[in-house]
Scaffold this active site. Structure first.
Site, PDB file in Angstrom:
ATOM      1  N   LYS A  49     -10.823  -1.589   7.319  1.00  0.00           N
ATOM      2  CA  LYS A  49      -9.466  -1.071   8.037  1.00  0.00           C
ATOM      3  C   LYS A  49      -9.769  -0.824   9.531  1.00  0.00           C
ATOM      4  CE  LYS A  49      -5.933   2.260   8.055  1.00  0.00           C
ATOM      5  NZ  LYS A  49      -4.598   2.737   7.307  1.00  0.00           N
TER       6      LYS A  49
ATOM      7  N   GLU B 127       0.854  -1.139   0.034  1.00  0.00           N
ATOM      8  CA  GLU B 127      -0.014  -0.078  -0.007  1.00  0.00           C
ATOM      9  C   GLU B 127       1.140   1.334   0.029  1.00  0.00           C
ATOM     10  OE1 GLU B 127      -2.714   0.211   3.479  1.00  0.00           O
ATOM     11  OE2 GLU B 127      -2.727   2.274   3.273  1.00  0.00           O
TER      12      GLU B 127
ATOM     13  N   ARG C 264       0.199  10.257   1.300  1.00  0.00           N
ATOM     14  CA  ARG C 264       0.495  11.318   2.349  1.00  0.00           C
ATOM     15  C   ARG C 264       1.819  12.114   1.826  1.00  0.00           C
ATOM     16  NH1 ARG C 264       1.224   7.622   7.497  1.00  0.00           N
ATOM     17  NH2 ARG C 264      -0.398   6.529   6.353  1.00  0.00           N
TER      18      ARG C 264
HETATM   19  C1  3PG Z   1      -1.392   3.838   8.355  1.00  0.00           C
HETATM   20  O1  3PG Z   1      -1.670   4.797   7.713  1.00  0.00           O
HETATM   21  O2  3PG Z   1      -2.128   2.673   8.126  1.00  0.00           O
HETATM   22  C2  3PG Z   1      -0.738   3.787   9.689  1.00  0.00           C
HETATM   23  O3  3PG Z   1      -0.278   5.027   9.440  1.00  0.00           O
HETATM   24  C3  3PG Z   1       0.485   2.993   9.698  1.00  0.00           C
HETATM   25  O4  3PG Z   1       0.798   2.987  10.999  1.00  0.00           O
HETATM   26  P1  3PG Z   1       1.877   2.533  11.556  1.00  0.00           P
HETATM   27  O5  3PG Z   1       3.142   3.670  11.218  1.00  0.00           O
HETATM   28  O6  3PG Z   1       1.952   2.466  13.024  1.00  0.00           O
HETATM   29  O7  3PG Z   1       2.495   1.062  11.120  1.00  0.00           O
END
Ligand code: 3PG
Length: 211
Positions: free
Chosen positions: A129, A41, A45
């Site tokens: 999610k 994925e 951002r």
């Molecule tokens: C996401 O967008 O799914 C999260 O920012 C992932 O979170 P993590 O950096 O704690 O793995």
């Protein structure tokens, strides 16, 4: 792959990747694939996110590439044009849900409460999610909602690590987990794709924790 439920079956872990430079996308996707993960994925951002999706979709056919951090219908449209195979949103406004559903791509809408999960389920969706997983109650929360919401399955993300992932993967309502730990910022900046391959290999081998 036609529904969000299919996305949950691709791997025990969906690598969530933040790229600063689209040139990192193809080598990192190949490193994840060598490690045993055929999905990633790429988040929208950073400004490089869209071009990164385009490159992986065009050059790494063995990897299913989705667009993450989709927060507007316009971003969803752009991700489709770039070649994304699925979409992931961090939350679920009606406008966003209408927009992502309108693309026809499989998607995982982000939820963190029972009411949000019910709103999404009312649209006929059953793969979601759960974000931000650790901050929203983690394994205990998901276990608690399995009773009242038996038809829903989740990809928890946010605070997932190789240490806590097996406890999530042991839950009946979890299909896979997601996380950014497989592509550390410093490894990407240094072009250390061997490290990413190693982290992918470890993640691909993750499974449910024994009680
Ligand atoms: C996401 O967008 O799914 C999260 O920012 C992932 O979170 P993590 O950096 O704690 O793995």
């Amino acid at each position: 792959m036609t529904t969000g439920s299919d996305v949950l079956e691709l791997a025990p872990v969906i690598p969530v990747v933040v790229v600063e430079d689209a040139d990192q996308a193809v080598p990192l996707a190949r490193a994840l694939h060598r490690g045993g993960l055929g999905v990633l994925e790429l988040t929208l951002r950073t400004p490089a996110g869209l071009a990164a999706i385009e490159r992986v979709a065009a050059e790494v056919p063995d990897v299913v590439v989705g667009a993450g951090t989709v927060t507007t219908p316009e971003q969803a449209e752009r991700a489709v044009k770039a070649g994304a195979a699925f979409l992931v949103t961090p939350g679920c406004t009606d406008r966003l849900l209408d927009g992502v559903a309108g693309t026809g791509l499989p998607f995982l809408p982000g939820v963190s409460t029972v009411s949000e999960a019910l709103r999404v389920a009312e649209r006929g969706l059953s793969a979601l999610k759960f974000f931000p997983a650790e901050a929203s109650g983690g394994v205990d929360y998901l276990r608690s909602i399995a009773g009242p919401l038996p038809a829903l399955r989740f990809c928890p993300t946010g605070g997932i690590t190789p240490d806590n992932a097996p406890r999530y993967l042991a839950l009946a309502n979890v299909g896979c987990v997601g996380g950014t730990w497989l592509t550390p910022k410093e490894a990407l900046a240094a072009g250390d794709y061997a490290r990413i391959e190693g982290l992918a290999e470890q993640a691909a081998a993750l499974g449910p924790a024994a009680d």
